[in-house]
Scaffold this motif. Structure first.
Motif, PDB file in Angstrom:
ATOM      1  N   LEU A 337       4.648  -7.926 -26.133  1.00 27.39           N
ATOM      2  CA  LEU A 337       3.442  -8.248 -26.902  1.00 27.39           C
ATOM      3  C   LEU A 337       2.370  -8.864 -26.016  1.00 27.39           C
ATOM      4  O   LEU A 337       1.180  -8.534 -26.129  1.00 27.39           O
ATOM      5  N   ASP A 338       2.770  -9.748 -25.116  1.00 27.83           N
ATOM      6  CA  ASP A 338       1.801 -10.470 -24.288  1.00 27.83           C
ATOM      7  C   ASP A 338       1.101  -9.563 -23.288  1.00 27.83           C
ATOM      8  O   ASP A 338      -0.096  -9.718 -23.029  1.00 27.83           O
ATOM      9  N   THR A 339       1.843  -8.613 -22.704  1.00 26.58           N
ATOM     10  CA  THR A 339       1.290  -7.817 -21.606  1.00 26.58           C
ATOM     11  C   THR A 339       1.088  -6.342 -21.942  1.00 26.58           C
ATOM     12  O   THR A 339       0.334  -5.644 -21.259  1.00 26.58           O
ATOM     13  N   GLY A 340       1.775  -5.861 -22.972  1.00 23.85           N
ATOM     14  CA  GLY A 340       1.722  -4.440 -23.280  1.00 23.85           C
ATOM     15  C   GLY A 340       2.604  -3.606 -22.382  1.00 23.85           C
ATOM     16  O   GLY A 340       2.675  -2.382 -22.534  1.00 23.85           O
ATOM     17  N   GLU A 341       3.291  -4.241 -21.419  1.00 22.76           N
ATOM     18  CA  GLU A 341       4.187  -3.541 -20.494  1.00 22.76           C
ATOM     19  C   GLU A 341       5.629  -3.668 -20.978  1.00 22.76           C
ATOM     20  O   GLU A 341       6.076  -4.761 -21.314  1.00 22.76           O
ATOM     21  N   TRP A 342       6.364  -2.560 -20.977  1.00 28.20           N
ATOM     22  CA  TRP A 342       7.753  -2.581 -21.422  1.00 28.20           C
ATOM     23  C   TRP A 342       8.619  -3.243 -20.352  1.00 28.20           C
ATOM     24  O   TRP A 342       8.678  -2.761 -19.218  1.00 28.20           O
ATOM     25  N   PRO A 343       9.312  -4.333 -20.690  1.00 26.67           N
ATOM     26  CA  PRO A 343      10.163  -5.009 -19.696  1.00 26.67           C
ATOM     27  C   PRO A 343      11.405  -4.194 -19.397  1.00 26.67           C
ATOM     28  O   PRO A 343      11.794  -3.299 -20.165  1.00 26.67           O
ATOM     29  N   GLU A 344      12.043  -4.509 -18.281  1.00 24.74           N
ATOM     30  CA  GLU A 344      13.247  -3.791 -17.866  1.00 24.74           C
ATOM     31  C   GLU A 344      14.334  -3.874 -18.930  1.00 24.74           C
ATOM     32  O   GLU A 344      15.107  -2.922 -19.122  1.00 24.74           O
ATOM     33  N   SER A 345      14.387  -4.990 -19.650  1.00 23.13           N
ATOM     34  CA  SER A 345      15.417  -5.160 -20.674  1.00 23.13           C
ATOM     35  C   SER A 345      15.250  -4.197 -21.836  1.00 23.13           C
ATOM     36  O   SER A 345      16.186  -3.987 -22.618  1.00 23.13           O
ATOM     37  N   LEU A 346      14.061  -3.599 -21.978  1.00 19.05           N
ATOM     38  CA  LEU A 346      13.818  -2.630 -23.051  1.00 19.05           C
ATOM     39  C   LEU A 346      13.633  -1.214 -22.509  1.00 19.05           C
ATOM     40  O   LEU A 346      13.117  -0.337 -23.213  1.00 19.05           O
ATOM     41  N   ALA A 347      14.055  -0.988 -21.285  1.00 18.91           N
ATOM     42  CA  ALA A 347      13.889   0.334 -20.690  1.00 18.91           C
ATOM     43  C   ALA A 347      14.943   1.308 -21.232  1.00 18.91           C
ATOM     44  O   ALA A 347      15.864   0.919 -21.958  1.00 18.91           O
ATOM     45  N   GLY A 348      14.800   2.566 -20.860  1.00 21.45           N
ATOM     46  CA  GLY A 348      15.813   3.566 -21.179  1.00 21.45           C
ATOM     47  C   GLY A 348      15.920   3.855 -22.656  1.00 21.45           C
ATOM     48  O   GLY A 348      14.924   4.044 -23.359  1.00 21.45           O
ATOM     49  N   TRP A 349      17.156   3.885 -23.161  1.00 19.35           N
ATOM     50  CA  TRP A 349      17.381   4.311 -24.542  1.00 19.35           C
ATOM     51  C   TRP A 349      16.758   3.355 -25.553  1.00 19.35           C
ATOM     52  O   TRP A 349      16.362   3.795 -26.654  1.00 19.35           O
ATOM     53  N   ARG A 350      16.646   2.078 -25.237  1.00 21.17           N
ATOM     54  CA  ARG A 350      16.020   1.143 -26.181  1.00 21.17           C
ATOM     55  C   ARG A 350      14.542   1.477 -26.363  1.00 21.17           C
ATOM     56  O   ARG A 350      14.029   1.469 -27.489  1.00 21.17           O
ATOM     57  N   ARG A 351      13.866   1.768 -25.271  1.00 19.20           N
ATOM     58  CA  ARG A 351      12.462   2.155 -25.396  1.00 19.20           C
ATOM     59  C   ARG A 351      12.328   3.453 -26.197  1.00 19.20           C
ATOM     60  O   ARG A 351      11.422   3.571 -27.037  1.00 19.20           O
ATOM     61  N   GLU A 352      13.207   4.397 -25.950  1.00 16.56           N
ATOM     62  CA  GLU A 352      13.161   5.658 -26.696  1.00 16.56           C
ATOM     63  C   GLU A 352      13.300   5.413 -28.197  1.00 16.56           C
ATOM     64  O   GLU A 352      12.633   6.064 -29.005  1.00 16.56           O
ATOM     65  N   GLN A 353      14.170   4.477 -28.559  1.00 15.57           N
ATOM     66  CA  GLN A 353      14.397   4.197 -29.973  1.00 15.57           C
ATOM     67  C   GLN A 353      13.271   3.382 -30.610  1.00 15.57           C
ATOM     68  O   GLN A 353      13.002   3.527 -31.799  1.00 15.57           O
ATOM     69  N   LEU A 354      12.610   2.549 -29.834  1.00 15.80           N
ATOM     70  CA  LEU A 354      11.655   1.594 -30.395  1.00 15.80           C
ATOM     71  C   LEU A 354      10.191   1.956 -30.187  1.00 15.80           C
ATOM     72  O   LEU A 354       9.320   1.502 -30.938  1.00 15.80           O
ATOM     73  N   GLU A 355       9.897   2.747 -29.172  1.00 17.01           N
ATOM     74  CA  GLU A 355       8.496   2.998 -28.830  1.00 17.01           C
ATOM     75  C   GLU A 355       7.679   3.581 -29.980  1.00 17.01           C
ATOM     76  O   GLU A 355       6.544   3.130 -30.213  1.00 17.01           O
ATOM     77  N   PRO A 356       8.196   4.549 -30.747  1.00 13.36           N
ATOM     78  CA  PRO A 356       7.372   5.088 -31.834  1.00 13.36           C
ATOM     79  C   PRO A 356       6.956   4.035 -32.854  1.00 13.36           C
ATOM     80  O   PRO A 356       5.835   4.090 -33.390  1.00 13.36           O
ATOM     81  N   ALA A 357       7.831   3.080 -33.119  1.00 11.26           N
ATOM     82  CA  ALA A 357       7.518   2.055 -34.120  1.00 11.26           C
ATOM     83  C   ALA A 357       6.711   0.899 -33.550  1.00 11.26           C
ATOM     84  O   ALA A 357       5.877   0.305 -34.256  1.00 11.26           O
ATOM     85  N   LEU A 358       6.928   0.567 -32.273  1.00  8.54           N
ATOM     86  CA  LEU A 358       6.281  -0.626 -31.716  1.00  8.54           C
ATOM     87  C   LEU A 358       4.921  -0.337 -31.104  1.00  8.54           C
ATOM     88  O   LEU A 358       4.053  -1.227 -31.085  1.00  8.54           O
ATOM     89  N   THR A 359       4.696   0.861 -30.595  1.00  9.72           N
ATOM     90  CA  THR A 359       3.415   1.152 -29.937  1.00  9.72           C
ATOM     91  C   THR A 359       2.221   0.888 -30.845  1.00  9.72           C
ATOM     92  O   THR A 359       1.241   0.259 -30.397  1.00  9.72           O
ATOM     93  N   PRO A 360       2.231   1.315 -32.113  1.00  6.64           N
ATOM     94  CA  PRO A 360       1.079   0.996 -32.975  1.00  6.64           C
ATOM     95  C   PRO A 360       0.843  -0.498 -33.144  1.00  6.64           C
ATOM     96  O   PRO A 360      -0.298  -0.938 -33.305  1.00  6.64           O
ATOM     97  N   LEU A 361       1.916  -1.272 -33.098  1.00  2.00           N
ATOM     98  CA  LEU A 361       1.770  -2.738 -33.286  1.00  2.00           C
ATOM     99  C   LEU A 361       1.201  -3.372 -32.026  1.00  2.00           C
ATOM    100  O   LEU A 361       0.600  -4.462 -32.108  1.00  2.00           O
ATOM    101  N   LEU A 362       1.406  -2.761 -30.863  1.00  2.00           N
ATOM    102  CA  LEU A 362       0.873  -3.308 -29.619  1.00  2.00           C
ATOM    103  C   LEU A 362      -0.640  -3.111 -29.528  1.00  2.00           C
ATOM    104  O   LEU A 362      -1.341  -3.923 -28.937  1.00  2.00           O
ATOM    105  N   THR A 363      -1.127  -2.043 -30.099  1.00  2.00           N
ATOM    106  CA  THR A 363      -2.566  -1.734 -30.008  1.00  2.00           C
ATOM    107  C   THR A 363      -3.337  -2.301 -31.179  1.00  2.00           C
ATOM    108  O   THR A 363      -4.565  -2.385 -31.139  1.00  2.00           O
TER     109      THR A 363
END
Length: 365
Positions: A337-363
């Motif tokens: 939320l603070d930087t808009g950059e996906w941290p390493e802890s959310l990389a890979g399959w977690r980002r794949e699962q969460l990016e569609p839902a979280l990207t609109p909230l980041l912008t």
């Protein structure tokens, strides 16, 4: 059957033909040191008749850890362990190797939807129906000889790992999540090998959010120094400098060494022999302290947006049948939320699962 192994040559003989997988656990002590001290290593080996042999290996015997190291490093042998984060460090520090490849039954159970953060006893009961005793949890594992109850407890810690592994692999394969676990295990092993130091330890202290930026910088200096000294001296961090005293020293502008020395001497846990080192740490700027995140950011963070992100994580976790924390904790979401950059802890399959839902909230503002 459990076998006490107190000779390196006996261990080498037992491991001369390594199997495709072993169950692995350790007992260690860490009350008076920074690094965990290895006290016992338990190894489950499959037998030709479908049973298991359990080796209770005494790492206090000279040469034993060198005999154990090749097994830990053998990437043709899967190491099945339960919640092994500290075990990995104990083995790395004692044997010079981190067990790999790794299958963490606790992490696997969480991804399979069996339960998040399950202890070994609960997982054994869930998968096998066997109820284990907890009698030796706080035992003195450095004493010799170990008691019969200690040996029984230690053997049980690896006796069910193969059965649990088989059940969880089947569940994960059905769900198509074996790759998820493989990615998490590779990251766990890499972190244990790299042993990264927390770059911004001040963020973990609640009191730091009430400090101005200069006081936060002083606290950061002290905590970085404390960690380095604790590692070198092999002492618990709190024995070097406890949090309360670190916060007290960081609050005030250090203009006089004697004032700082008096504050240290007046504190019940003040390390009087380290006054000069603490003074130097306090007044010496770090090359990167201007880059330090503001600990007060939590107070200014948009609580509605972070709550919306947590709700989105919870919704997706429910769809996947896993606990929210398996996907993302609040601590993972905050830097996103603070930087808009996906941290390493959310990389890979977690980002794949969460990016569609979280990207609109980041912008969204």
């Amino acid at each position: 059957m459990a076998h006490w192994i107190d000779r390196p040559d006996a261990l080498r003989a037992r491991l001369s033909s390594p199997p495709s997988r072993v169950g692995l656990d350790t007992e260690f002590v860490r009350e008076r040191t920074y690094w965990p001290k290895l006290a016992l290593v338990q190894i489950a080996l499959p037998t030709d008749d479908g049973g298991i042999d359990i080796l209770l290996v005494d790492p206090l015997v000279p040469g034993m850890n060198e005999a154990l190291a090749p097994l830990l490093a053998n990437e043709a042998v899967l190491k099945i362990m339960h919640s092994p984060s500290e075990d990995l460090i104990a083995l790395r520090e004692t044997c010079g190797e981190v067990p790999r490849p790794l299958f963490d039954t606790q992490a696997a159970a969480a991804l399979a939807g069996v339960g998040a953060g399950l202890g070994y006893q609960k997982l054994v009961a869930e998968i096998t129906g066997v109820a284990l005793e907890k009698g030796e949890t706080r035992s003195d594992w450095m004493r010799r000889p170990l008691s019969a109850s200690q040996l029984k407890y230690a053997a049980e810690d690896v006796a069910h790992l193969f059965e649990i592994h088989d059940a969880l692999v089947e569940k994960l394969d059905t769900l198509g999540r074996l790759d998820w676990l493989d990615a998490d295990m590779a990251r766990t092993v890499a972190l244990a090998i790299e042993d990264p130091v927390d770059r911004w330890p001040h963020l973990s202290m609640r009191s730091a959010q009430f400090f101005d930026r200069d006081a936060q910088a002083r606290l950061l200096r002290l905590l970085r120094w404390r960690d380095a000294h604790a590692r070198t001296a092999d002492l618990p961090r709190s024995w070097v400098l406890d949090n309360e005293l670190a916060a007290t020293l960081a609050r005030s502008v250090p203009t006089d060494r004697d004032v700082i020395a008096e504050a240290i001497r007046a504190h019940p846990k003040g390390p009087r022999k380290l006054v000069d080192a603490i003074w130097n740490a306090l007044v010496t700027p770090l090359s990167d302290e201007a880059e330090a995140p503001d600990a007060a950011q939590a107070e200014r963070r948009d609580k509605n947006r972070i709550k919306a992100m947590q709700d989105a994580v919870s919704e997706r976790a429910t769809e996947l049948g896993v606990a929210d924390a398996v996907l993302a904790s609040r601590r993972m979401l905050e830097p996103l939320l603070d930087t808009g950059e996906w941290p390493e802890s959310l990389a890979g399959w977690r980002r794949e699962q969460l990016e569609p839902a979280l990207t609109p909230l980041l912008t969204k503002r």
